[in-house]
Design a protein around this motif. Structure first.
Motif, PDB file in Angstrom:
ATOM      1  N   ALA A   1      16.858 -16.321   5.308  1.00  0.00           N
ATOM      2  CA  ALA A   1      16.198 -17.448   4.648  1.00  0.00           C
ATOM      3  C   ALA A   1      14.795 -17.675   5.202  1.00  0.00           C
ATOM      4  O   ALA A   1      13.880 -18.015   4.455  1.00  0.00           O
ATOM      5  CB  ALA A   1      17.045 -18.716   4.789  1.00  0.00           C
ATOM      6  N   VAL A   2      14.623 -17.477   6.504  1.00  0.00           N
ATOM      7  CA  VAL A   2      13.285 -17.608   7.094  1.00  0.00           C
ATOM      8  C   VAL A   2      12.362 -16.547   6.504  1.00  0.00           C
ATOM      9  O   VAL A   2      11.222 -16.831   6.151  1.00  0.00           O
ATOM     10  CB  VAL A   2      13.344 -17.495   8.640  1.00  0.00           C
ATOM     11  N   SER A   3      12.861 -15.320   6.381  1.00  0.00           N
ATOM     12  CA  SER A   3      12.006 -14.243   5.857  1.00  0.00           C
ATOM     13  C   SER A   3      11.672 -14.452   4.384  1.00  0.00           C
ATOM     14  O   SER A   3      10.637 -13.992   3.916  1.00  0.00           O
ATOM     15  CB  SER A   3      12.658 -12.878   6.075  1.00  0.00           C
ATOM     16  N   GLU A   4      12.530 -15.157   3.644  1.00  0.00           N
ATOM     17  CA  GLU A   4      12.262 -15.440   2.230  1.00  0.00           C
ATOM     18  C   GLU A   4      11.275 -16.580   2.046  1.00  0.00           C
ATOM     19  O   GLU A   4      10.708 -16.751   0.972  1.00  0.00           O
ATOM     20  CB  GLU A   4      13.563 -15.789   1.505  1.00  0.00           C
ATOM     21  N   GLY A   5      11.073 -17.388   3.066  1.00  0.00           N
ATOM     22  CA  GLY A   5      10.174 -18.534   2.975  1.00  0.00           C
ATOM     23  C   GLY A   5      10.886 -19.720   2.345  1.00  0.00           C
ATOM     24  O   GLY A   5      12.044 -19.656   1.964  1.00  0.00           O
ATOM     25  N   GLY A   6      10.209 -20.820   2.250  1.00  0.00           N
ATOM     26  CA  GLY A   6      10.818 -22.021   1.697  1.00  0.00           C
ATOM     27  C   GLY A   6      11.616 -22.771   2.734  1.00  0.00           C
ATOM     28  O   GLY A   6      11.489 -22.548   3.936  1.00  0.00           O
ATOM     29  N   ASP A   7      12.453 -23.677   2.244  1.00  0.00           N
ATOM     30  CA  ASP A   7      13.212 -24.565   3.127  1.00  0.00           C
ATOM     31  C   ASP A   7      14.693 -24.201   3.249  1.00  0.00           C
ATOM     32  O   ASP A   7      15.452 -24.896   3.906  1.00  0.00           O
ATOM     33  CB  ASP A   7      13.111 -25.997   2.587  1.00  0.00           C
ATOM     34  N   GLY A   8      15.134 -23.110   2.628  1.00  0.00           N
ATOM     35  CA  GLY A   8      16.552 -22.751   2.621  1.00  0.00           C
ATOM     36  C   GLY A   8      17.152 -22.502   3.987  1.00  0.00           C
ATOM     37  O   GLY A   8      18.358 -22.630   4.179  1.00  0.00           O
ATOM     38  N   TRP A   9      16.312 -22.153   4.959  1.00  0.00           N
ATOM     39  CA  TRP A   9      16.809 -21.865   6.302  1.00  0.00           C
ATOM     40  C   TRP A   9      17.432 -23.091   6.962  1.00  0.00           C
ATOM     41  O   TRP A   9      18.267 -22.970   7.845  1.00  0.00           O
ATOM     42  CB  TRP A   9      15.691 -21.303   7.178  1.00  0.00           C
ATOM     43  N   ARG A  10      17.016 -24.285   6.536  1.00  0.00           N
ATOM     44  CA  ARG A  10      17.540 -25.520   7.157  1.00  0.00           C
ATOM     45  C   ARG A  10      19.055 -25.635   6.986  1.00  0.00           C
ATOM     46  O   ARG A  10      19.758 -26.026   7.923  1.00  0.00           O
ATOM     47  CB  ARG A  10      16.856 -26.749   6.577  1.00  0.00           C
ATOM     48  N   ASP A  11      19.549 -25.324   5.797  1.00  0.00           N
ATOM     49  CA  ASP A  11      21.000 -25.389   5.576  1.00  0.00           C
ATOM     50  C   ASP A  11      21.734 -24.430   6.503  1.00  0.00           C
ATOM     51  O   ASP A  11      22.752 -24.774   7.101  1.00  0.00           O
ATOM     52  CB  ASP A  11      21.343 -25.071   4.124  1.00  0.00           C
ATOM     53  N   TRP A  12      21.213 -23.209   6.616  1.00  0.00           N
ATOM     54  CA  TRP A  12      21.861 -22.233   7.492  1.00  0.00           C
ATOM     55  C   TRP A  12      21.859 -22.702   8.938  1.00  0.00           C
ATOM     56  O   TRP A  12      22.843 -22.537   9.652  1.00  0.00           O
ATOM     57  CB  TRP A  12      21.162 -20.879   7.383  1.00  0.00           C
ATOM     58  N   LEU A  13      20.764 -23.311   9.365  1.00  0.00           N
ATOM     59  CA  LEU A  13      20.649 -23.803  10.734  1.00  0.00           C
ATOM     60  C   LEU A  13      21.625 -24.948  11.004  1.00  0.00           C
ATOM     61  O   LEU A  13      22.101 -25.118  12.122  1.00  0.00           O
ATOM     62  CB  LEU A  13      19.212 -24.265  11.000  1.00  0.00           C
ATOM     63  N   GLU A  14      21.970 -25.706   9.963  1.00  0.00           N
ATOM     64  CA  GLU A  14      22.911 -26.825  10.096  1.00  0.00           C
ATOM     65  C   GLU A  14      24.359 -26.400   9.873  1.00  0.00           C
ATOM     66  O   GLU A  14      25.263 -27.232   9.884  1.00  0.00           O
ATOM     67  CB  GLU A  14      22.529 -27.934   9.118  1.00  0.00           C
ATOM     68  N   GLY A  15      24.585 -25.112   9.653  1.00  0.00           N
ATOM     69  CA  GLY A  15      25.952 -24.629   9.443  1.00  0.00           C
ATOM     70  C   GLY A  15      26.455 -24.873   8.041  1.00  0.00           C
ATOM     71  O   GLY A  15      27.655 -25.014   7.826  1.00  0.00           O
TER      72      GLY A  15
ATOM     73  N   GLU B   1      10.007 -30.983  11.747  1.00  0.00           N
ATOM     74  CA  GLU B   1       9.450 -30.723  10.423  1.00  0.00           C
ATOM     75  C   GLU B   1       7.938 -30.640  10.426  1.00  0.00           C
ATOM     76  O   GLU B   1       7.357 -29.877   9.684  1.00  0.00           O
ATOM     77  CB  GLU B   1       9.904 -31.813   9.450  1.00  0.00           C
ATOM     78  N   GLU B   2       7.291 -31.423  11.252  1.00  0.00           N
ATOM     79  CA  GLU B   2       5.832 -31.427  11.266  1.00  0.00           C
ATOM     80  C   GLU B   2       5.280 -30.130  11.839  1.00  0.00           C
ATOM     81  O   GLU B   2       4.162 -29.751  11.532  1.00  0.00           O
ATOM     82  CB  GLU B   2       5.315 -32.613  12.082  1.00  0.00           C
ATOM     83  N   GLY B   3       6.055 -29.445  12.641  1.00  0.00           N
ATOM     84  CA  GLY B   3       5.577 -28.219  13.244  1.00  0.00           C
ATOM     85  C   GLY B   3       5.788 -26.995  12.372  1.00  0.00           C
ATOM     86  O   GLY B   3       5.376 -25.910  12.720  1.00  0.00           O
ATOM     87  N   ASP B   4       6.446 -27.148  11.243  1.00  0.00           N
ATOM     88  CA  ASP B   4       6.730 -26.010  10.382  1.00  0.00           C
ATOM     89  C   ASP B   4       5.547 -25.714   9.471  1.00  0.00           C
ATOM     90  O   ASP B   4       4.865 -26.599   9.006  1.00  0.00           O
ATOM     91  CB  ASP B   4       7.959 -26.286   9.512  1.00  0.00           C
ATOM     92  N   ASP B   5       5.315 -24.425   9.238  1.00  0.00           N
ATOM     93  CA  ASP B   5       4.360 -24.042   8.209  1.00  0.00           C
ATOM     94  C   ASP B   5       4.951 -22.875   7.430  1.00  0.00           C
ATOM     95  O   ASP B   5       6.075 -22.465   7.679  1.00  0.00           O
ATOM     96  CB  ASP B   5       2.993 -23.718   8.799  1.00  0.00           C
ATOM     97  N   ALA B   6       4.226 -22.336   6.525  1.00  0.00           N
ATOM     98  CA  ALA B   6       4.757 -21.296   5.652  1.00  0.00           C
ATOM     99  C   ALA B   6       5.057 -20.001   6.399  1.00  0.00           C
ATOM    100  O   ALA B   6       5.874 -19.219   5.954  1.00  0.00           O
ATOM    101  CB  ALA B   6       3.784 -21.034   4.513  1.00  0.00           C
ATOM    102  N   ASP B   7       4.372 -19.760   7.510  1.00  0.00           N
ATOM    103  CA  ASP B   7       4.531 -18.482   8.185  1.00  0.00           C
ATOM    104  C   ASP B   7       5.600 -18.465   9.271  1.00  0.00           C
ATOM    105  O   ASP B   7       6.253 -17.462   9.485  1.00  0.00           O
ATOM    106  CB  ASP B   7       3.205 -18.045   8.802  1.00  0.00           C
ATOM    107  N   GLU B   8       5.757 -19.539   9.987  1.00  0.00           N
ATOM    108  CA  GLU B   8       6.765 -19.553  11.044  1.00  0.00           C
ATOM    109  C   GLU B   8       7.291 -20.963  11.250  1.00  0.00           C
ATOM    110  O   GLU B   8       6.650 -21.946  10.892  1.00  0.00           O
ATOM    111  CB  GLU B   8       6.223 -18.978  12.345  1.00  0.00           C
ATOM    112  N   ILE B   9       8.472 -21.020  11.823  1.00  0.00           N
ATOM    113  CA  ILE B   9       9.098 -22.316  12.089  1.00  0.00           C
ATOM    114  C   ILE B   9       9.379 -22.441  13.575  1.00  0.00           C
ATOM    115  O   ILE B   9       9.585 -21.446  14.263  1.00  0.00           O
ATOM    116  CB  ILE B   9      10.402 -22.503  11.278  1.00  0.00           C
TER     117      ILE B   9
END
Length: 180
Positions: A50-64, A140-148
């Motif tokens: 999800a991180v490599s695809e970009g967007g916000d989808g990685w958040r769900d994975w990080l929360e289980g 959230e404030e530290g996130d950008d399109a390239d890295e989290i």
């Protein structure tokens, strides 16, 4: 003298039963942990994808939270077998919002021959539950399109879309714990 022998044999029979019961519980614990660890690997891979695809989808994975298609119960069965036991039941559960598994196993080994009536060749049945607990959060404030940036129990990581060889490990993101 006969009384002492009877007590010694009775003590031995009780000890045999205890060993079988402890072996069964160890097999159940290992099976439940293996099933939850299989899910942890999927959440980890889903997070990185999800991180490599970009967007916000990685958040769900990080929360289980995410669609799992693994074989947690298959892993449970393999670990039960490694502990000379058979998997009787495996169920995906959610405990206090954490995904996991409850398993039930029966030992293949038994108490053997005893002189106590009804105690011969008794097998043990045991149950265990293991869950996956997320360890990380993101600013959230530290996130950008390239890295989290994520914080996992006071340790900070930066993960980018091309970081498939990242320093973050599955155990950094999620704890697998026995709850029953």
């Amino acid at each position: 003298m006969a009384g002492l022998l009877f007590v010694a044999f009775a003590f031995f029979a009780v000890a045999q039963a205890g060993l079988v019961r402890n072996g069964g519980q160890s097999a159940a614990d290992a099976a439940a942990l293996a099933a939850a660890q299989d899910d942890r690997a999927q959440f980890y891979d889903g997070f990185l994808d999800a991180v490599s695809e970009g967007g916000d989808g990685w958040r769900d994975w990080l929360e289980g939270i995410g669609p799992l298609d693994g074989d947690g119960c298959g892993e449970a069965s393999r670990f039960a077998a490694r502990n000379r036991s058979d998997l009787l039941d495996c169920e995906q559960i959610t405990r206090h919002g954490d995904p996991g598994y409850t398993v039930r196993v029966r030992t293949r080994f038994d108490t053997g021959d005893t002189f106590l009536p009804g105690a011969d060749h008794r097998k043990a049945t045991a149950t265990a539950t293991a869950v996956l607990r997320p360890r990380c959060s993101s600013d959230e404030e530290g996130d950008d399109a390239d890295e989290i940036g994520i914080t996992c129990e006071d340790e900070e990581f930066t993960v980018g879309p091309d970081d498939q060889d990242t320093d973050v490990r599955p155990s950094d993101l999620f704890a697998v714990v026995l709850v029953d």
